[in-house]
Design a protein around this motif. Sequence first.
Motif, PDB file in Angstrom:
ATOM      1  N   LEU A   1     -18.535 -16.460  12.028  1.00 24.00           N
ATOM      2  CA  LEU A   1     -17.500 -16.004  11.111  1.00 24.00           C
ATOM      3  C   LEU A   1     -16.103 -16.265  11.663  1.00 24.00           C
ATOM      4  O   LEU A   1     -15.199 -16.678  10.930  1.00 24.00           O
ATOM      5  N   GLU A   2     -15.938 -16.100  12.957  1.00 21.28           N
ATOM      6  CA  GLU A   2     -14.613 -16.249  13.549  1.00 21.28           C
ATOM      7  C   GLU A   2     -14.125 -17.696  13.546  1.00 21.28           C
ATOM      8  O   GLU A   2     -12.951 -17.959  13.820  1.00 21.28           O
ATOM      9  N   GLU A   3     -15.011 -18.650  13.208  1.00 18.49           N
ATOM     10  CA  GLU A   3     -14.602 -20.050  13.146  1.00 18.49           C
ATOM     11  C   GLU A   3     -13.992 -20.436  11.806  1.00 18.49           C
ATOM     12  O   GLU A   3     -13.419 -21.510  11.667  1.00 18.49           O
ATOM     13  N   LEU A   4     -14.115 -19.566  10.801  1.00 19.28           N
ATOM     14  CA  LEU A   4     -13.614 -19.878   9.462  1.00 19.28           C
ATOM     15  C   LEU A   4     -12.183 -19.385   9.321  1.00 19.28           C
ATOM     16  O   LEU A   4     -11.868 -18.518   8.512  1.00 19.28           O
ATOM     17  N   VAL A   5     -11.306 -19.956  10.102  1.00 21.82           N
ATOM     18  CA  VAL A   5      -9.928 -19.475  10.188  1.00 21.82           C
ATOM     19  C   VAL A   5      -9.098 -20.034   9.041  1.00 21.82           C
ATOM     20  O   VAL A   5      -9.113 -21.231   8.761  1.00 21.82           O
TER      21      VAL A   5
ATOM     22  N   PRO B   1      -8.256 -15.494  13.438  1.00 21.27           N
ATOM     23  CA  PRO B   1      -8.935 -16.026  14.639  1.00 21.27           C
ATOM     24  C   PRO B   1      -9.878 -15.021  15.280  1.00 21.27           C
ATOM     25  O   PRO B   1     -10.790 -15.415  16.004  1.00 21.27           O
ATOM     26  N   GLU B   2      -9.683 -13.735  15.010  1.00 19.90           N
ATOM     27  CA  GLU B   2     -10.567 -12.710  15.571  1.00 19.90           C
ATOM     28  C   GLU B   2     -11.807 -12.484  14.717  1.00 19.90           C
ATOM     29  O   GLU B   2     -12.692 -11.708  15.091  1.00 19.90           O
ATOM     30  N   GLY B   3     -11.888 -13.148  13.553  1.00 19.84           N
ATOM     31  CA  GLY B   3     -13.054 -13.002  12.701  1.00 19.84           C
ATOM     32  C   GLY B   3     -12.907 -11.966  11.611  1.00 19.84           C
ATOM     33  O   GLY B   3     -13.874 -11.689  10.894  1.00 19.84           O
ATOM     34  N   ASP B   4     -11.717 -11.379  11.443  1.00 16.44           N
ATOM     35  CA  ASP B   4     -11.513 -10.418  10.363  1.00 16.44           C
ATOM     36  C   ASP B   4     -11.366 -11.166   9.038  1.00 16.44           C
ATOM     37  O   ASP B   4     -10.630 -12.156   8.938  1.00 16.44           O
ATOM     38  N   LEU B   5     -12.053 -10.691   8.020  1.00 15.81           N
ATOM     39  CA  LEU B   5     -12.070 -11.342   6.719  1.00 15.81           C
ATOM     40  C   LEU B   5     -10.733 -11.147   6.019  1.00 15.81           C
ATOM     41  O   LEU B   5     -10.298 -10.021   5.780  1.00 15.81           O
ATOM     42  N   VAL B   6     -10.071 -12.249   5.665  1.00 14.57           N
ATOM     43  CA  VAL B   6      -8.800 -12.164   4.939  1.00 14.57           C
ATOM     44  C   VAL B   6      -8.866 -12.859   3.591  1.00 14.57           C
ATOM     45  O   VAL B   6      -7.959 -12.714   2.772  1.00 14.57           O
ATOM     46  N   GLY B   7      -9.921 -13.634   3.355  1.00 16.41           N
ATOM     47  CA  GLY B   7     -10.063 -14.308   2.074  1.00 16.41           C
ATOM     48  C   GLY B   7     -11.523 -14.566   1.766  1.00 16.41           C
ATOM     49  O   GLY B   7     -12.278 -15.026   2.630  1.00 16.41           O
ATOM     50  N   TRP B   8     -11.951 -14.229   0.547  1.00 14.80           N
ATOM     51  CA  TRP B   8     -13.322 -14.493   0.121  1.00 14.80           C
ATOM     52  C   TRP B   8     -13.322 -14.534  -1.398  1.00 14.80           C
ATOM     53  O   TRP B   8     -12.776 -13.637  -2.056  1.00 14.80           O
ATOM     54  N   SER B   9     -13.909 -15.575  -1.962  1.00 11.74           N
ATOM     55  CA  SER B   9     -13.933 -15.677  -3.421  1.00 11.74           C
ATOM     56  C   SER B   9     -15.167 -16.441  -3.873  1.00 11.74           C
ATOM     57  O   SER B   9     -15.702 -17.285  -3.152  1.00 11.74           O
TER      58      SER B   9
END
Length: 749
Positions: A80-84, A137-145
Motif C-alpha cells: 500500500l505504501e508504494e501507491l504514492v 509515502p507512509e501508506g496512509d490512504l488519501v485517495g480512492w475511487s
Amino acid sequence: QSLTTEFGDGRLRLEQSESLVADDVFRLESQLVNDSPKAVVLNCVALLELVPRAEARLGHDPSTVRIFEQSNYQTRMRRLEELVAEPKASGEDPTQKAGSASNLVWVSYDPTVPCTLLVGFETSERWLGKISTSTTPEGDLVGWSVGFDGGDLLVESGEHLQLEDVLLLAGPDPWELLEKYADLVASRHGVEVLPQSPVSWCSWYPYRLAVTAERVLANAEIAAARLKPLGLSIIEVDLGWGRDYLPSSFEENDQFPGGLAGLNEEISALGLKLGAWSAPFSISEYDPMVGEHPEWLLGTKEQQPYPPWSKWYWPPHGEVYALDLTHPEAQQWLRGNMRSLAERGVHYFKADFTGITQGKALRVRHNPHIVAGGGTEATRTGFSIFHEELRAVDPEAVVLNCGGPELPGKGASALLYTCGDTDNTGMLSWAHMRNNYGLNVAGHLFKHKRWGIIQPSCLCTGLPGTLEEARARATATFMSGGQVDISDDLTMLPEDRWPVLLATLPPLGDAARPVDLFDPIAVTMVPYRAWFGEEAEHLEAPGPEVSRVWHLPVATDWDEWDLVALFNYDAPPPTDAGEFITRFELPLERVGLNPEDVYWAYEFWAGHFLGEVPAVWENPTGYQHPGNAKTLIATRQPGILDVAFFGPGVKLLAFRKKRPHPWPVGTSFHQSGGAELSEVAWDDTGVLRGVLNRPRDQHGVIVIAGSPHRPHSASVGGQPAAARAGACGSLILPIATSDDTTQWEVSWR
C-alpha cells in the motif's frame, strides 16, 4: 439502501442502491437521470470515492497491506505504501491524481489479520471500470475511487442511463474471493465455456513476416502426424499473410499464391482447421481507407482522424488510426471482410490490438450515443460482428480476444489472451518470464473456465534458448490449464525439445492456484559454505513480489494427487567461495498436504522418484555437506517442505499418499503425473496393472514406488518387458506404444 446525489440545479441525479446478494457480497447499482431540458456530456464518473480529508485505513499497519491490481495483460502486486499520490503542481490537492489504478477488479489484503476487501465490476458493457488508489509515502490512504471514463457519451434530456454494476466482497482469503467474484460475474452473464482447452500452432515466432503458405503447410503436415493425436486442431497464420503486411488487410499477398482458401483446402485434408490473424480495428496510414473514408476513423476535437499510435511496430511502420465502430458503414466494411474470412475457411480468428478503439483521446466518433474512446461499447460491437459473421458460415468458429473487453457480456470471446508476448526462447531475460508468468499469468488464473479459456501467449520450446527455459515455459502453460498455442518451427525443432512439447499435451484443462501471490513463502539463496553448517549470509530472491509456487490438485478414476510447480527465475551471483543455490521453504498445508500424512514425491522433468515426504536425511554424527542437496527435497522443519536447486529453472512435483503396496507415482509422458493412465489396480496376488492412453510411437516410462523387491515379471502390450531399478527404491517400466492404448502389468511373487 439507496442514495441520490444531485448536480447543478438538481435535475441531473446519480441514483444508487446497495443490496446484499450473497454472504459478504454487496452489489452497487447506479443510474444517471437527466431531467434537465438539455443533453449533457458524460465525461467522468465516480460511483464510490473517498471524500478529501476523510480518515480511512486499509488494515492495521499500511506496511503489511498488499494491493492487487490488473489490466488486460498485466498484474501488479504492491504494498500500500508504494501507491504514492503525485501532486499536479505546488499548492494543489495531491489526491486529485491517483498513485495507481486497476481495471475491473482490485483487492486489498492484510495478511496479519487476515482480511481482504475486493471491489470488482460486475458489468462492463459500455465502460471499462477502474479502481484508483493513492497514499502518502507512509501508506496512509488519501485517495480512492471506483468509477470509469464516461467517454463523452451524450445523455439526452429525460434519459435514464444505466451505469455499470459493482460488487464488494470481504473475507479472509484473497484468492478465494477472486474466484467467487469471477463466478458471480460468469453467472450474471451466462458464460458458456468451451468443453476443452484448444491446441493450436501459430506462425508468428518461427517466421514472423517471412511466413509463407509452403512453410505453414510443412508445419501442418508434421503437426498432423505428431500433435493432432494429442489434441492439436488449429493451424493459425499470423501477421504476414496480408497485402503489404498492413494490420487490417484482408487480401492475401504473394507469399500465399493460393490464398487462404487454397491453404485451407490442404490443411483440411490433414484433418486440421485454419486460423488467421488480423488487427481489424488498426488502420495503417498506408491503407486506402484513410484517404477514401476518413469519416470511418476515430478522432479528437483537434484532429480528425487522429492516430493514437505514431508508429506500427513492423514494416511498413507508419501511423495507425482506429476504426470507428459506431459508424454503420465502418461496421459493414468489417462485416464483409469477416464474412470473407469465414468463406475462405477461417475457423479460428486471432483478433489483435483490439483495445486501440478504447484510447482515451479518441472522443470524436460518428454516433455520440455509443461509447468509443474511453469505453468498451464500440469494441464490443466489433466483437459481436466477428462472432456473427464467422458463425454464419462455421457455427463452431472461435475468436481469441487480444486486448478487447475481458469481462463477459455482449461480444464476449471464448478465448482470452492474458499476458505480454512470450517471444522466442533465449531472446528475453528470465526476469521477463518472471514478470510474465509469475505475475501476469498468475494473476489471471482465477478467470480460467469462468470468463473463458485463458491463453498464456505462445508456447516456444525450440532454439536458441536452453532446454531448462523450454521446460519452464511448458510448465507455466500446462499449469495454467488454458489454450496451448505452439509457436515453434516444427520442421527444425531439436529432438530434445519434442518430449517437452509432447508432455504438455493434451491440456489438463484446470488452472493451478498461485500459492504465494498474496502470501509469499521464504525463497532464499543459500551460499556454498552454509551447506557445511557454517554461518553465512543468505540472499533473498531478487525482483518484485511474484508467484513462484503453483498448486494444482489432480483427480482421476484411479487416484488423486497434488501437482506443485516451483519456478526459480533467478540466477544467483557466483562468488569466489562458490555458487548460491535457491531454497524454497514451503509449508505443506499451503499445497494441500497434511503434515501428519506420509507422501511419495516425484519430480517430472528429471523423472526422479524422491522417496517419502516428510523426508529427513541424517549423516553420521550430524555431519553436513553440499552433497546433501542431491536429495532435492528435505524436511528440516516440521511441516515445511525444503526444496533447493540451482536456477534459473523449474521443478514439477507430484505428491501422492504412500500406499502399502506398489503404485505408480508418475510417468515421463505427461506433466500431469499420471492423468494419461487408466484402469490402474493392485490385486492381492501381487499384480499391478493398468492402461496407458497415448498415441502410437511414443516412448517413455512409468515410475512405480513401493516395490518390495525385484518383480517376477512385467509386460507391455502383451509382450514381456524388462523393468529396471530407479532412484530411491523405485521401479522403472519402459514403454513404447504401438496403439492409442497400451496395457501394462507388473507381477511380484
